[in-house]
Design a protein around this motif. Sequence first.
Motif, PDB file in Angstrom:
ATOM      1  N   GLU A 108       0.094   0.334  -9.503  1.00  0.00           N
ATOM      2  CA  GLU A 108      -0.929   0.216  -8.469  1.00  0.00           C
ATOM      3  C   GLU A 108      -0.702  -1.035  -7.603  1.00  0.00           C
ATOM      4  OE1 GLU A 108      -4.400   0.442 -10.943  1.00  0.00           O
ATOM      5  OE2 GLU A 108      -4.487   2.632 -10.809  1.00  0.00           O
ATOM      6  N   ILE A 142      -6.779   9.383  -2.525  1.00  0.00           N
ATOM      7  CA  ILE A 142      -7.325   9.848  -3.790  1.00  0.00           C
ATOM      8  C   ILE A 142      -8.046  11.187  -3.622  1.00  0.00           C
ATOM      9  CG2 ILE A 142      -7.453   7.590  -4.864  1.00  0.00           C
ATOM     10  CD1 ILE A 142     -10.372   7.436  -4.176  1.00  0.00           C
ATOM     11  N   THR A 165      -5.575   5.051   0.107  1.00  0.00           N
ATOM     12  CA  THR A 165      -6.529   4.806  -0.979  1.00  0.00           C
ATOM     13  C   THR A 165      -5.843   5.123  -2.296  1.00  0.00           C
ATOM     14  OG1 THR A 165      -7.433   7.041  -0.720  1.00  0.00           O
ATOM     15  CG2 THR A 165      -8.573   5.259   0.416  1.00  0.00           C
ATOM     16  N   PRO A 183      -7.925   4.986  -8.390  1.00  0.00           N
ATOM     17  CA  PRO A 183      -9.301   5.456  -8.546  1.00  0.00           C
ATOM     18  C   PRO A 183      -9.759   5.477 -10.004  1.00  0.00           C
ATOM     19  CG  PRO A 183      -7.846   7.329  -8.410  1.00  0.00           C
ATOM     20  CD  PRO A 183      -6.964   6.091  -8.295  1.00  0.00           C
ATOM     21  N   PHE A 227     -12.266   2.424  -6.237  1.00  0.00           N
ATOM     22  CA  PHE A 227     -10.879   2.618  -5.795  1.00  0.00           C
ATOM     23  C   PHE A 227     -10.427   1.423  -4.963  1.00  0.00           C
ATOM     24  CE2 PHE A 227     -11.444   3.630  -1.267  1.00  0.00           C
ATOM     25  CZ  PHE A 227     -12.802   3.901  -1.212  1.00  0.00           C
ATOM     26  N   THR A 258      -6.942  -4.786  -6.946  1.00  0.00           N
ATOM     27  CA  THR A 258      -6.804  -3.379  -7.339  1.00  0.00           C
ATOM     28  C   THR A 258      -7.055  -3.237  -8.839  1.00  0.00           C
ATOM     29  OG1 THR A 258      -5.363  -1.424  -7.175  1.00  0.00           O
ATOM     30  CG2 THR A 258      -4.292  -3.504  -7.728  1.00  0.00           C
TER      31      THR A 258
END
Lengths: 174, 466
Positions: A114, B260, B280, B283, B294, B325
């Motif tokens: 991520e 997402i 995006t 999540p 998210f 994040t």
Amino acid sequence: MTRTITLIAATALLSLGACAKKRPEVLPPAPVGSGADAGAGVADPNAAGGAVVPGSDADFQRSVTSNTILFALDQYDIDAQARSILDSQVEWLNRYPNVRITIEGHADERGTREYNLGLGDRRANAAKNYLAARGVSPARISVISYGKERPVALGSDEGSWARNRRAVTVIIGQ
Amino acid sequence: MIAPVLSLSLMLLVGTASVPAVQEAPPPQPALQQAPAQAQPAQQEELVVDVEGGVQPGAQLSIAIPVMPAAAVAQTPAGSTDALGRQLAEVVGNDLRNSGLFDPLSPGQLRQPSFPEVTAPTFDYWGGTGAQALVQGFVRANGDGTLTVGCYLYDVSTRAELTRQGFVVSPSDWRRAGHKCADMVYTRLTGEGAYFDSRVVYVSETGPKNRRIKRLAIMDQDGANHRFLTNGQSIVLTPRFAPNQQSIVYMSYIGKTPAIYVYDIGSGRQRLVVQNAATTFAPRFSPDGRYILFSMARNGNTDLYRVSAQGGQPQQLTSSPGIDTGGSYSPDGQRIVFESDRSGGQQLYVMNADGSNQQRISFGGGRYATPVWSPRGDLIAFTRLGGGFRIGVMTPNGSGERLLTDDWQDEGPSWAPNGRVITFLRSGRGTSGKADLWMVDLTGVNERRIPTPLDGSDPAWGPLRP
């Protein structure tokens, strides 16, 4: 042009699939055109033989110093070498003012998934901001981050990682 | 396809008269009196598995799980009842073995109890096997097309029945009855919460490292009932269950617009969550399922947002320059743990659910990423970067850090529903770069790979099934 070839390839695969015995778990072709497929700084092999369409991605790759700039570990600043590459891209983009581009941001495998999506976005935007500062309209530029999903170099070594920390400019048409 | 309305119901087989279906099963009275347990003075220590220190190989509780006899041999859509009795004993044995806390005796070396013996074990025989605990059960095909599976746990040395449960399942859910039986044994003997009757959603991977094909897939936690959910045409990342387990939120590159989506497991349909040109990702549902937390990357900056699970206008939660994040809610929904590189490298932070009171909690060397709050609330699992990637845990205030794994790249922890086991992905070095799914318990002692048909990444453990 790349797109046309892709479509032809996909159609060919589809017709092959239609002829073959039906199998429920046949995998579709790999995602295409992510930049990784072309490879950083490698000319489009499809462009080698035939005529290169002016304003196409093949024309772009042939004309600029490179479609790819590289970054240091965890960094996103545009260094002198990247500036010179982007300057060559600006020159070409000024010749084809209606052409739109996508800048793909990538990271090496030493970050988490991520976080690397955020890092790829940073790198793509750093390139975008530089092009915009040199007069390319931001409206022509979209960005996409692939994080560590699409490496060009497959090794787990410094050399491979260095090649994967990159932003790639891809021509997406008029 | 698993119907959203589950046909599994739980019966507590308490006493002799509460459940007619089971009452008529094994007839002998003595066993059902549970007299030995109550009559005997508590001379012996209670049979218990101490999970805190970690159980080393060789020191696990020896347990016998013989074939579960059928009340009568009958054909069902899942096979004959006597075959199911054999397979159920295997499911229970595998679950308990995989926990690392039990050493099931090989079923092939055990006698098969007769149906009446299920409630009246031949303890003289079981004592001779070396088993400390005994799990017996039975299978019966009911007139309405369902199956009843009875599950009984005995202490071999005291000859006491410790607990029993019965499960009525549709034949297609027969494995769930085995998982429920194993959960009963595990919770009774360890005092910890159940986790075997649960599923894992993950990303199935195949193909070369630079063109990896990634598909969403779902399976039981033991790898059974595996099913692909997407076809691999687009990159998919980081799937996570909704608390009600009826949908999955994940990130996809559909249309070359990374964003997402919520995937509905029942219908196979999916929908875009945030209508926005920006990227995006990362999540995760809130514990009540009403919100999706998210990250959104815009102009090189990434912040945390939340949006109604139904969609609509996102609410921005963080605004620091940097990449924020990996957000994850505490089980009560009041707080959020996330990672941010605002201080330079990635570190873990905790804030209130509205974004206020952001406090850094990780201060060790290296970087910290992918925090996930335990469903028990007591710990946060994370990936620690420095040299390699390792899975670790710390308390929500940052104290008590412990690393559980030590390999080249272990990433992306996700908690089992009982908060004692963590699944994660382990990537290999070099050109193949294959990734696999693994699990490790909180002691770090029991580490094992989860079998998948292809390679696998981004596992997310779902809640215990109802």
